[in-house]
Design a protein around this motif. Structure first.
Motif, short mmCIF file in Angstrom:
data_model
loop_
_atom_site.label_atom_id
_atom_site.label_comp_id
_atom_site.label_asym_id
_atom_site.label_seq_id
_atom_site.Cartn_x
_atom_site.Cartn_y
_atom_site.Cartn_z
N THR A 1 0.84 -1.20 0.00
CA THR A 1 0.00 0.00 0.00
C THR A 1 0.87 1.25 0.00
O THR A 1 2.11 1.18 -0.01
CB THR A 1 -0.92 0.01 1.24
N ALA A 2 0.21 2.38 0.00
CA ALA A 2 0.93 3.66 0.00
C ALA A 2 1.78 3.82 1.25
O ALA A 2 1.54 3.15 2.28
CB ALA A 2 -0.07 4.81 -0.11
N ASP A 3 2.77 4.69 1.16
CA ASP A 3 3.65 5.01 2.30
C ASP A 3 4.36 3.78 2.83
O ASP A 3 4.56 3.62 4.04
CB ASP A 3 2.85 5.68 3.42
N PRO A 10 -5.54 -2.04 -1.59
CA PRO A 10 -5.30 -0.59 -1.68
C PRO A 10 -6.56 0.14 -2.13
O PRO A 10 -7.27 -0.32 -3.02
CB PRO A 10 -4.17 -0.48 -2.69
N ASP A 52 5.56 2.78 -6.53
CA ASP A 52 6.89 3.13 -6.05
C ASP A 52 7.89 2.72 -7.11
O ASP A 52 7.68 1.72 -7.82
CB ASP A 52 7.21 2.43 -4.73
N GLY A 72 -1.42 4.07 -6.63
CA GLY A 72 -0.09 4.43 -6.16
C GLY A 72 0.95 3.51 -6.76
O GLY A 72 0.64 2.44 -7.30
N THR A 102 -2.33 -0.43 -6.80
CA THR A 102 -3.58 0.26 -7.09
C THR A 102 -4.73 -0.73 -6.94
O THR A 102 -4.52 -1.95 -6.91
CB THR A 102 -3.58 0.83 -8.52
#
Length: 626
Positions: free
Chosen positions: A412-414, A422, A428, A426, A613
């Motif tokens: 997930t994010a962060d 999610p 990375d 997003g 995502t």
């Protein structure tokens, strides 16, 4: 009598009393052939050349307790020198003369047999590395299956102290010889214990993992095939193998300069980079499932086996799928490769409850052999016995896996991990640079250092956490335990800027920040399952294809079996990267038809984008026990 005359007379008398020397003055002090008296030994050692059906004779050492009467025999067939394996020392006690791993069998009165495989050390014939079974790749009338059959047949007819029953045991390559014997077992073969067997060296044992070549295998290949005895291994100019193999360039070119063109097995590997018929025809987990035996078989695996992680796991699974689970058992302990033949109190900084290796030999293998080779009491083994390192205990299980990998743990994010998918788009990204690959263990790296080699899978992963080319995701601190019992599955969605790349996934237990008993374990990042997939094989292992640049692709592959409990106060972590060097060769990140034809100009940096995502969710699917 005069004093001098008296002294001369004394000397003359003394000289006359000394017997004449039989040897000439030039003979020296070393006899032509020294024979050590053996009357004091509590065993008889026979060295014989056992004939095979084609007339080739195999060197065999038979070690028999002097008190043996109707005793079972346990056979190990080896490429590692049977003479030495049967002579750990020159002690007059059999329990001390053999390797410590044999002690339980010696104390039980077993006859121990060791044999050089065809063409190695003192055996006659022609050696082929893991010689394929009779068939398309072996048009002769012999293989290691027939050699095991012929050896067993000779033993039951020529060792009068035996009861006519034979067991087989062996680890690594020796485990492979046990599995080969199971393809058509002699009727006297009543029990088998393949330990960490080489079963499919392309899919996940010594040579490759999912298509990524293991540089470490160069030393093994040289050691096994440079000479009939032991080869010398690959020469190095410096201690740090990271620097050595980085400077060397493409691995095939390095091997060429080391003379590997003279080694037939290496040339076969060059001709078969993908998982084609050459590899498939000798994948023993497939073959034993196609023609399963009725021989009771105890499969052994180390949870952190750094060499042969595939063999026992997948052989047991294949036999279960073929309906032959009833005469097969699986034991997975907290061990490195072949650690069952040494002490098992610990691995790296992690300590277990007692000597788990001795527990395996004394409480599992010995009762197993005694039951089937001597009509002893039921061995009472559970179908699967798996050590949970987190709870520091053996789990005795009626089935395996206990859970299927149906619980997704999402990226997930962060840099988070969640059991919920999610909710927003997003991604990375990182740059994978072949000139700066991620090391698989802290530098300096020396692939010949046995101590660091045995423990690299349990290294604290903080040594790479924070590198810009390693993505790290973790859960919040757990408030309830999460028990896994099965094989996790990585399912990572990536797009890349090049046309090939590797995907490395590590499933990690992050320990609490403080540990009052072992302070260095505070915050330790322990990988419980790690593996690598060469991207060109993401759709087919036998038909590789380029990766389309900028297009998201699923990289789905199974991680090794785990029986592990993430405790409250811990975190679950996933790391993703593109290199594990110099354990695995570097992917040039440019698709090349034959990965052994790489040139230095083919190595290019690539931007790797990992998606998380709602539509393209990356996850590790976990076998969570509910």
């Amino acid at each position: 009598m005069h004093q001098q005359a008296l002294l001369a007379a004394v000397i003359a008398t003394a000289a006359a009393s000394i017997p004449a020397m039989a040897a000439s003055p030039d003979a020296g002090d070393i006899p032509a052939h020294f024979v050590r008296p053996i009357e004091q030994n509590d065993y008889i050692r026979r060295e014989v050349m056992v004939p095979m059906r084609d007339g080739v004779k195999l060197y065999t050492v038979i070690v028999i307790p002097k008190a043996a009467h109707r005793a079972p025999m346990v056979l190990t067939r080896t490429p590692y020198d049977a003479h030495d394996e049967a002579a750990s020392s020159n002690s007059p006690l059999m329990s001390e003369a053999l390797w410590p791993a044999d002690r339980e069998m010696v104390d039980a009165g077993f006859i121990r047999v060791y044999q050089d495989v065809r063409g190695k050390f003192r055996s006659e014939g022609t050696y082929e590395m893991t010689r394929p079974p009779i068939g398309p790749l072996n048009t002769s009338k012999t293989d290691d299956t027939t050699d095991a059959w012929d050896t067993t047949d000779w033993l039951v007819k020529n060792v009068p102290q035996s009861n006519g029953r034979v067991g087989m045991i062996g680890s690594s390559y020796e485990g492979w010889t046990v599995v080969m014997a199971l393809l058509h077992p002699h009727p006297a073969l009543r029990a088998a214990v393949p330990e960490s067997p080489m079963v499919d060296t392309w899919m996940g044992d010594d040579s490759f993992h999912y298509g990524a070549f293991r540089i470490k295998n160069l030393d093994f290949l040289a050691y096994e095939t440079e000479a009939k005895t032991n080869g010398s291994g690959v020469p190095r100019r410096q201690y740090d193998d990271y620097s050595t193999f980085l400077a060397a360039g493409p691995v095939a070119e390095y091997a060429r300069r080391a003379g590997f063109g003279q080694l037939p097995w290496w040339n076969k590997m060059l001709a078969h980079p993908a998982y084609d018929a050459f590899w498939q025809a000798q994948a023993l987990d497939r073959l034993i499932a196609e023609r399963p035996s009725d021989v009771p078989t105890l499969w052994e695996q180390g949870m952190w086996d750094q060499e042969d992680m595939w063999g026992a796991n997948h052989s047991f699974a294949a036999l279960k799928a073929a309906g032959h689970e009833s005469n097969n058992w699986l034991v997975i302990g907290p061990w490195a490769h072949s650690q069952v033949n040494r002490t098992g109190y610990s691995l790296g900084p992690f300590q277990w409850r007692g000597d788990t290796s001795e527990q395996f030999r004394a409480e599992m293998v010995l009762p197993f052999f005694k039951h089937y080779l001597e009509d002893g009491p039921d061995h009472a083994l559970s179908r699967v016995t798996f050590y949970d390192p987190s709870l520091n205990r053996w789990d005795h299980l009626a089935d395996w896996p206990l859970a299927q990998s149906t619980t997704p743990l999402y990226l997930t994010a962060d840099n988070g991990l969640s059991f919920d998918p999610p909710s927003q788009s997003g991604s990375d990204r990182y740059v994978s640079d072949p000139s700066k690959p991620v090391p698989f263990e802290p530098r300096p790296v020396n692939l010949r250092d046995r101590d660091t080699w045995r423990t690299w899978l349990v290294n604290d992963q903080r040594f790479v956490d924070g590198r810009p080319d390693v993505l790290t995701y973790q859960t919040p601190v757990l408030t309830t335990p999460v028990k896994l019992a099965g094989a996790p599955v990585a399912d990572i969605v990536e797009s890349i800027s090049g046309s090939d790349a590797d995907v490395v996934v590590k499933l990690i237990d992050v320990l609490p920040g403080e540990n009052p008993v072992q302070p260095k374990l505070g915050g330790y990042q322990l990988s419980i399952a790690t593996d690598i997939l060469r991207g060109r094989y993401r759709k087919s292992f036998s038909h590789p294809e380029p990766i389309p640049a900028g297009v998201s692709q699923h990289y789905r592959f199974t991680l090794p079996n785990v029986d592990y409990t993430f405790k409250p106060g811990h975190r679950i972590m996933v790391q993703i990267q593109s290199t594990l060097f110099p354990l695995y060769d570097r992917n040039p990140q440019t698709f090349v038809a034959n990965p052994y034809d790489i040139k230095n100009s083919d190595y290019r940096t690539a931007t790797i984008t990992v998606m998380h995502t709602p539509q393209e969710a990356s996850a590790v699917w976990l076998p969570v026990v509910k």
